[in-house]
Design an enzyme around this catalytic site. Structure first.
Site, short mmCIF file in Angstrom:
data_model
loop_
_atom_site.label_atom_id
_atom_site.label_comp_id
_atom_site.label_asym_id
_atom_site.label_seq_id
_atom_site.Cartn_x
_atom_site.Cartn_y
_atom_site.Cartn_z
N SER A 209 0.75 -0.74 -0.02
CA SER A 209 0.13 0.20 -0.15
C SER A 209 1.03 1.97 0.08
O SER A 209 1.74 1.47 -0.62
CB SER A 209 -1.03 0.18 1.27
N ASP A 289 -9.31 -6.23 -3.55
CA ASP A 289 -8.96 -5.42 -2.84
C ASP A 289 -9.93 -4.51 -3.20
O ASP A 289 -10.39 -3.76 -4.53
CB ASP A 289 -7.38 -4.97 -3.42
N HIS A 319 -7.19 -5.74 0.26
CA HIS A 319 -6.52 -4.61 0.36
C HIS A 319 -5.32 -5.46 0.88
O HIS A 319 -4.25 -5.74 1.06
CB HIS A 319 -7.00 -3.81 0.84
#
Length: 353
Positions: A209, A289, A319
């Site tokens: 991320s 995600d 995610h």
């Protein structure tokens, strides 16, 4: 069957953590936005009336536009960086003792005198022969929240791992910012290069991320400066092309298409930096995600100019839980093995159920 049940339990656990606020989520962002905008809105109403009485329409409109843009600029750090989620994240940092891993506590000083807290996990045997991963985590929590993930890679890939908290996270000093995180990344890289007890030919970086954006910045900088020895490889997971791109994805307000880049306090423009990286790059993407569109990972893979790159898509990956997908660690280990034999081709794209 046992492995399947175990992964299912872990996945449920991390979904629960996400929903309870231990991991960054969309509700937290929305709550922060509503709270801050309500304060700005109340002040704006008062100033609206004041300026209307004093200066008339033109100056009033100009003032409102500038005020909104300035407010949004100031709010960006708060929305992006979440070092206080959960609310114990700055006071409680679990140690690798939880998973019975060999480790040492490290303190890394940055160029601007901040002190970063971290753990260096080392293999019990042949430490100096193993590859070493530098782990760049996401925008919330601390390194203690990544220990389960690290333990999986530690065992499956037989690697050393350096976990650290950015400035303003966990037990590290300072306040997070885009420039600050880049300084942190360089400091951590410089530190790992001083460790003569580690295999300097096999240093690689991993980012998830927001951490993916930091990792790609570091890799791009090292490529442009032709640093030696080069990185062994780069691995990124569920990361984005840029912050402006993510803003358009999250808020879906047409006016964002017309806001100049100078009004974005943080850019994290990975889409431009990925083009400079020549070392092998592995892209890990969760097809489910819910935060970063998988298309962004595909775009980064397409723009990457490395001769050895691979995109692996996990059909059940979300995610924060892609690392719990089947064959996750196996595929990373396979990629690391392939990187050790540069003459062997690495496939460009793979999907997993």
């Amino acid at each position: 069957m046992y492995r399947s049940l175990s992964q299912s339990c872990l996945r449920n656990k991390y979904h629960l953590l996400t929903n309870s606020g231990l991991i960054y989520n969309n509700r937290l962002v929305l709550s922060n936005i509503i709270h801050e905008i309500s304060l700005v809105f109340g002040l704006s109403l008062f100033l609206f009336y004041l300026f209307y009485q004093l200066f008339g329409n033109f100056v009033l409109i100009l003032f409102i536009i500038c005020g909104i843009l300035s407010s949004l600029y100031g709010l960006q750090d708060m929305l992006l960086f979440q070092p206080n989620e959960p609310d114990t994240a700055r006071t409680i940092v679990q140690t690798p003792d939880l998973f019975h891993m060999e480790y040492e506590i490290v303190t890394i000083e940055t160029a601007d005198k901040e002190k970063l807290h971290g753990y260096l996990l080392t293999q019990m045997q042949r430490t100096n022969e193993c590859a070493t991963l530098v782990f760049f985590h996401g925008n919330a929590g601390n390194i203690g929240h990544r220990l389960h993930n690290a333990h999986l890679l530690y065992q499956a890939c037989n690697i050393n791992i350096l976990l650290f908290d950015y400035r303003g996270y966990g037990k590290s000093t300072g306040t997070p910012s885009e420039t600050g995180l880049y300084i942190d990344a360089q400091a951590v890289y410089d530190y790992i290069r001083t460790r003569t007890d580690l295999n300097q030919e096999k240093i690689f970086i991993f980012g998830r991320s927001l951490g993916g954006a930091v990792a790609l910045h570091l890799a791009s900088h090292l490529a442009e400066t032709e640093a030696t020895p080069p990185l062994y490889c780069v691995i990124v997971e569920n990361t984005f092309t840029s912050i402006p791109g993510m803003a358009k994805r999250l808020f879906q307000v047409f006016i964002l298409d017309y806001i100049p880049s100078c009004y974005y306090k943080n850019m994290f423009s990975s889409i431009t930096k990925i083009r400079h990286i020549k070392v092998p790059v592995l892209f890990l993407s969760g097809e489910q995600d819910e935060l970063v569109p998988p298309q962004m990972m595909q775009k980064l893979h397409e723009e990457c100019t490395s001769s050895k790159k691979q995109l692996i898509v996990f059909s059940d990956g979300q995610h924060n839980t892609t690392w719990l997908s089947r064959n996750y660690a196996t595929q990373i280990n396979k990629f690391l093995v392939e990187c050790s034999t540069l003459s062997e081709p690495i496939s460009s794209s793979t999907g997993f159920n």
